[in-house]
Design a protein around this motif. Structure first.
Motif, PDB file in Angstrom:
ATOM      1  N   SER A   1       0.821  -1.216   0.000  1.00  0.00           N
ATOM      2  CA  SER A   1       0.000   0.000   0.000  1.00  0.00           C
ATOM      3  C   SER A   1       0.857   1.269   0.000  1.00  0.00           C
ATOM      4  CB  SER A   1      -0.952  -0.006   1.197  1.00  0.00           C
ATOM      5  OG  SER A   1      -0.229  -0.065   2.425  1.00  0.00           O
ATOM      6  N   LYS A   2       1.924   1.289   0.785  1.00  0.00           N
ATOM      7  CA  LYS A   2       2.770   2.486   0.827  1.00  0.00           C
ATOM      8  C   LYS A   2       3.474   2.719  -0.507  1.00  0.00           C
ATOM      9  CE  LYS A   2       3.612   2.497   5.806  1.00  0.00           C
ATOM     10  NZ  LYS A   2       4.631   2.405   6.893  1.00  0.00           N
ATOM     11  N   VAL A   3       3.900   1.627  -1.143  1.00  0.00           N
ATOM     12  CA  VAL A   3       4.549   1.745  -2.456  1.00  0.00           C
ATOM     13  C   VAL A   3       3.573   2.297  -3.478  1.00  0.00           C
ATOM     14  CG1 VAL A   3       5.651   0.470  -4.330  1.00  0.00           C
ATOM     15  CG2 VAL A   3       6.155  -0.129  -1.952  1.00  0.00           C
ATOM     16  N   ILE A   4       2.371   1.731  -3.527  1.00  0.00           N
ATOM     17  CA  ILE A   4       1.371   2.152  -4.501  1.00  0.00           C
ATOM     18  C   ILE A   4       0.968   3.610  -4.265  1.00  0.00           C
ATOM     19  CG2 ILE A   4      -0.992   1.743  -5.320  1.00  0.00           C
ATOM     20  CD1 ILE A   4      -0.473  -1.265  -4.678  1.00  0.00           C
TER      21      ILE A   4
ATOM     22  N   ALA B   1      -8.785  -0.582   4.522  1.00  0.00           N
ATOM     23  CA  ALA B   1      -8.155  -0.203   5.793  1.00  0.00           C
ATOM     24  C   ALA B   1      -6.670   0.096   5.610  1.00  0.00           C
ATOM     25  CB  ALA B   1      -8.347  -1.321   6.817  1.00  0.00           C
ATOM     26  N   ALA B   2      -6.030  -0.606   4.673  1.00  0.00           N
ATOM     27  CA  ALA B   2      -4.597  -0.396   4.439  1.00  0.00           C
ATOM     28  C   ALA B   2      -4.315   0.951   3.781  1.00  0.00           C
ATOM     29  CB  ALA B   2      -4.049  -1.536   3.574  1.00  0.00           C
ATOM     30  N   TYR B   3      -5.349   1.596   3.215  1.00  0.00           N
ATOM     31  CA  TYR B   3      -5.158   2.865   2.502  1.00  0.00           C
ATOM     32  C   TYR B   3      -5.768   4.064   3.233  1.00  0.00           C
ATOM     33  CZ  TYR B   3      -3.340   0.140  -1.357  1.00  0.00           C
ATOM     34  OH  TYR B   3      -2.561  -0.686  -2.129  1.00  0.00           O
ATOM     35  N   LEU B   4      -6.393   3.816   4.372  1.00  0.00           N
ATOM     36  CA  LEU B   4      -6.938   4.902   5.180  1.00  0.00           C
ATOM     37  C   LEU B   4      -5.852   5.475   6.081  1.00  0.00           C
ATOM     38  CD1 LEU B   4     -10.330   3.255   6.223  1.00  0.00           C
ATOM     39  CD2 LEU B   4     -10.003   5.115   4.563  1.00  0.00           C
ATOM     40  N   PRO B   5      -5.864   6.818   6.368  1.00  0.00           N
ATOM     41  CA  PRO B   5      -6.838   7.811   5.866  1.00  0.00           C
ATOM     42  C   PRO B   5      -6.400   8.490   4.577  1.00  0.00           C
ATOM     43  CG  PRO B   5      -5.454   8.810   7.515  1.00  0.00           C
ATOM     44  CD  PRO B   5      -4.972   7.386   7.377  1.00  0.00           C
ATOM     45  N   ARG B   6      -5.335   7.996   3.937  1.00  0.00           N
ATOM     46  CA  ARG B   6      -4.815   8.651   2.735  1.00  0.00           C
ATOM     47  C   ARG B   6      -5.846   8.723   1.614  1.00  0.00           C
ATOM     48  NH1 ARG B   6       0.640   8.412   1.683  1.00  0.00           N
ATOM     49  NH2 ARG B   6       0.101   9.594  -0.203  1.00  0.00           N
ATOM     50  N   ILE B   7      -6.691   7.678   1.512  1.00  0.00           N
ATOM     51  CA  ILE B   7      -7.680   7.638   0.432  1.00  0.00           C
ATOM     52  C   ILE B   7      -9.079   7.836   1.000  1.00  0.00           C
ATOM     53  CG2 ILE B   7      -8.679   6.234  -1.412  1.00  0.00           C
ATOM     54  CD1 ILE B   7      -5.796   7.116  -1.915  1.00  0.00           C
ATOM     55  N   GLU B   8      -9.813   8.741   0.398  1.00  0.00           N
ATOM     56  CA  GLU B   8     -11.232   8.923   0.710  1.00  0.00           C
ATOM     57  C   GLU B   8     -12.027   8.087  -0.289  1.00  0.00           C
ATOM     58  OE1 GLU B   8     -11.958  13.089   0.512  1.00  0.00           O
ATOM     59  OE2 GLU B   8     -10.779  13.544   2.314  1.00  0.00           O
TER      60      GLU B   8
ATOM     61  N   ARG C   1      -3.826  13.002   3.718  1.00  0.00           N
ATOM     62  CA  ARG C   1      -3.763  12.827   5.160  1.00  0.00           C
ATOM     63  C   ARG C   1      -2.948  11.599   5.511  1.00  0.00           C
ATOM     64  NH1 ARG C   1      -9.846  12.841   7.115  1.00  0.00           N
ATOM     65  NH2 ARG C   1     -10.069  11.625   5.198  1.00  0.00           N
ATOM     66  N   VAL C   2      -2.372  11.614   6.694  1.00  0.00           N
ATOM     67  CA  VAL C   2      -1.566  10.492   7.159  1.00  0.00           C
ATOM     68  C   VAL C   2      -2.045  10.087   8.541  1.00  0.00           C
ATOM     69  CG1 VAL C   2       0.465  11.114   5.810  1.00  0.00           C
ATOM     70  CG2 VAL C   2       0.192  12.021   8.126  1.00  0.00           C
ATOM     71  N   ASN C   3      -1.677   8.852   8.936  1.00  0.00           N
ATOM     72  CA  ASN C   3      -2.028   8.387  10.286  1.00  0.00           C
ATOM     73  C   ASN C   3      -1.298   9.201  11.341  1.00  0.00           C
ATOM     74  OD1 ASN C   3      -3.775   6.205   9.657  1.00  0.00           O
ATOM     75  ND2 ASN C   3      -1.999   5.014   8.979  1.00  0.00           N
TER      76      ASN C   3
ATOM     77  N   GLN D   1     -12.883  -9.328   1.010  1.00  0.00           N
ATOM     78  CA  GLN D   1     -11.566  -8.750   1.281  1.00  0.00           C
ATOM     79  C   GLN D   1     -11.560  -7.225   1.192  1.00  0.00           C
ATOM     80  OE1 GLN D   1      -9.625 -10.746  -1.958  1.00  0.00           O
ATOM     81  NE2 GLN D   1      -8.810 -12.380  -0.649  1.00  0.00           N
ATOM     82  N   ALA D   2     -12.642  -6.634   0.710  1.00  0.00           N
ATOM     83  CA  ALA D   2     -12.649  -5.204   0.396  1.00  0.00           C
ATOM     84  C   ALA D   2     -12.332  -4.338   1.607  1.00  0.00           C
ATOM     85  CB  ALA D   2     -13.993  -4.806  -0.215  1.00  0.00           C
ATOM     86  N   ASN D   3     -12.937  -4.630   2.754  1.00  0.00           N
ATOM     87  CA  ASN D   3     -12.712  -3.790   3.936  1.00  0.00           C
ATOM     88  C   ASN D   3     -11.256  -3.839   4.390  1.00  0.00           C
ATOM     89  OD1 ASN D   3     -15.364  -2.895   4.079  1.00  0.00           O
ATOM     90  ND2 ASN D   3     -15.995  -4.539   5.452  1.00  0.00           N
ATOM     91  N   ASP D   4     -10.639  -5.004   4.299  1.00  0.00           N
ATOM     92  CA  ASP D   4      -9.236  -5.123   4.704  1.00  0.00           C
ATOM     93  C   ASP D   4      -8.330  -4.318   3.787  1.00  0.00           C
ATOM     94  OD1 ASP D   4      -9.859  -6.796   6.814  1.00  0.00           O
ATOM     95  OD2 ASP D   4      -9.540  -8.634   5.659  1.00  0.00           O
ATOM     96  N   VAL D   5      -8.620  -4.328   2.497  1.00  0.00           N
ATOM     97  CA  VAL D   5      -7.803  -3.551   1.561  1.00  0.00           C
ATOM     98  C   VAL D   5      -7.998  -2.063   1.808  1.00  0.00           C
ATOM     99  CG1 VAL D   5      -7.296  -3.050  -0.861  1.00  0.00           C
ATOM    100  CG2 VAL D   5      -7.846  -5.391  -0.163  1.00  0.00           C
TER     101      VAL D   5
END
Length: 297
Positions: free
Chosen positions: A239-242, A267-274, A294-296, A261-265
């Motif tokens: 996720s960080k690479v992408i 979660a890996a991109y929050l909060p950067r992606i809305e 935004r970042v964690n 699997q959608a929720n797990d994916v």
């Protein structure tokens, strides 16, 4: 030409070895099928899935004397004793023609066509992509590819730079260019995928706008848009690479994800992606959204 099929059953550990043995014993082609109707949803990246019990079929010209081949198979230690096998005669027909007839032009988003090279574009005034089924994943017939193509047709790609993460056949990268993007960078872990992408770009007249790289060769770039049609596990792991390839406020779409699997994916991109609402086709999901920056905490 008439043919005969020789089919045996083995486990996943020995299926490829059995296929190699059949090829060494005059088989013209080998195929693998599920013996127990057990679905495989997520094979490891770059691998072709095999089932716990796999039907391995060798194709032979009808006049082949199978007796010496069966005698050799009797000596294979991992096959059952006595040897269990099945033979089927195949009628003489134009298999290549029949295979080609299964692939028709497909329209996405009401305005973009994926067209096998032996067909004429149904609406040549609309953007289209010439693509033949081949070794690399991605011909538009799979639900995940279809979801991504539909999403691309809805984006304003004019003058944009796009990263196609896990480019496969290049279908999404080339589609983005045909829909108005001016530059696309594709990456894949499979050298065959990169070769296929380059060849398909040449066929479609966009080779000068499309660059392909192995992951460790990727340039340092911030794209206007990122699309990744791979699998849930690498989407989470990378996720960080992408995200590193996407500009703030840029759209991203990801597929190759089962609905569960959608929720797990995400979660890996929050909060950067809305994220917008997920899209579904069959058991597959596309998730998309905008990079907020935004970042964690």
């Amino acid at each position: 030409m008439a043919w005969i099929q020789l089919t045996l059953t083995t486990d996943d550990e020995h299926a490829r070895q059995l296929g190699d043995i059949l090829m060494a014993n005059q088989a013209q082609a080998v195929t693998y099928r599920d013996a127990k109707d057990a679905p495989i949803f997520e094979p490891p990246p770059g691998e072709i899935p095999l089932w716990s019990q796999t039907l391995v079929t060798g194709l032979y010209p009808a006049e082949t004397n199978l007796a010496p081949i069966l005698n050799n198979l009797h000596k294979v230690a991992f096959l059952s004793k006595p040897l269990q096998y099945k033979t089927d005669a195949l009628e003489d027909k134009d298999w290549e023609r029949e295979w080609m007839d299964n692939f028709k032009p497909i329209c996405f988003g009401g305005r973009f066509w994926v067209v096998p090279s032996w067909h004429q574009p149904p609406e040549p005034e609309q953007p289209y992509l010439l693509l033949d089924p081949g070794m690399a994943f991605g011909t538009g017939t799979h639900a995940t590819t279809a979801l991504c193509l539909e999403w691309l047709t809805e984006q304003d790609l004019t003058g944009k730079t796009v990263v196609d993460f896990g480019c496969g056949s290049g279908i999404l990268a080339i589609a983005a260019l045909k829909l108005g993007a001016t530059r696309c960078i594709g990456t894949d872990i499979d050298q065959q995928a990169l070769r296929t992408t380059r060849e398909n770009a040449k066929i479609n007249g966009v080779a000068d706008k499309l660059e392909v790289y192995l992951p460790h060769e990727m340039p340092n770039i911030k794209a206007d848009l990122v699309i990744a049609n791979i699998l849930a596990a690498p989407l989470i792991e990378l996720s960080k690479v992408i995200l590193g390839y996407l500009k703030t406020d840029g759209p991203i779409a990801m597929s190759g994800i089962l609905q569960r699997q959608a929720n797990d994916v995400m979660a890996a991109y929050l909060p950067r992606i809305e994220f917008s609402a997920p899209r579904f086709q069959e058991e597959w999901t596309l998730i998309s959204g905008l990079c907020s920056g935004r970042v964690n905490n």
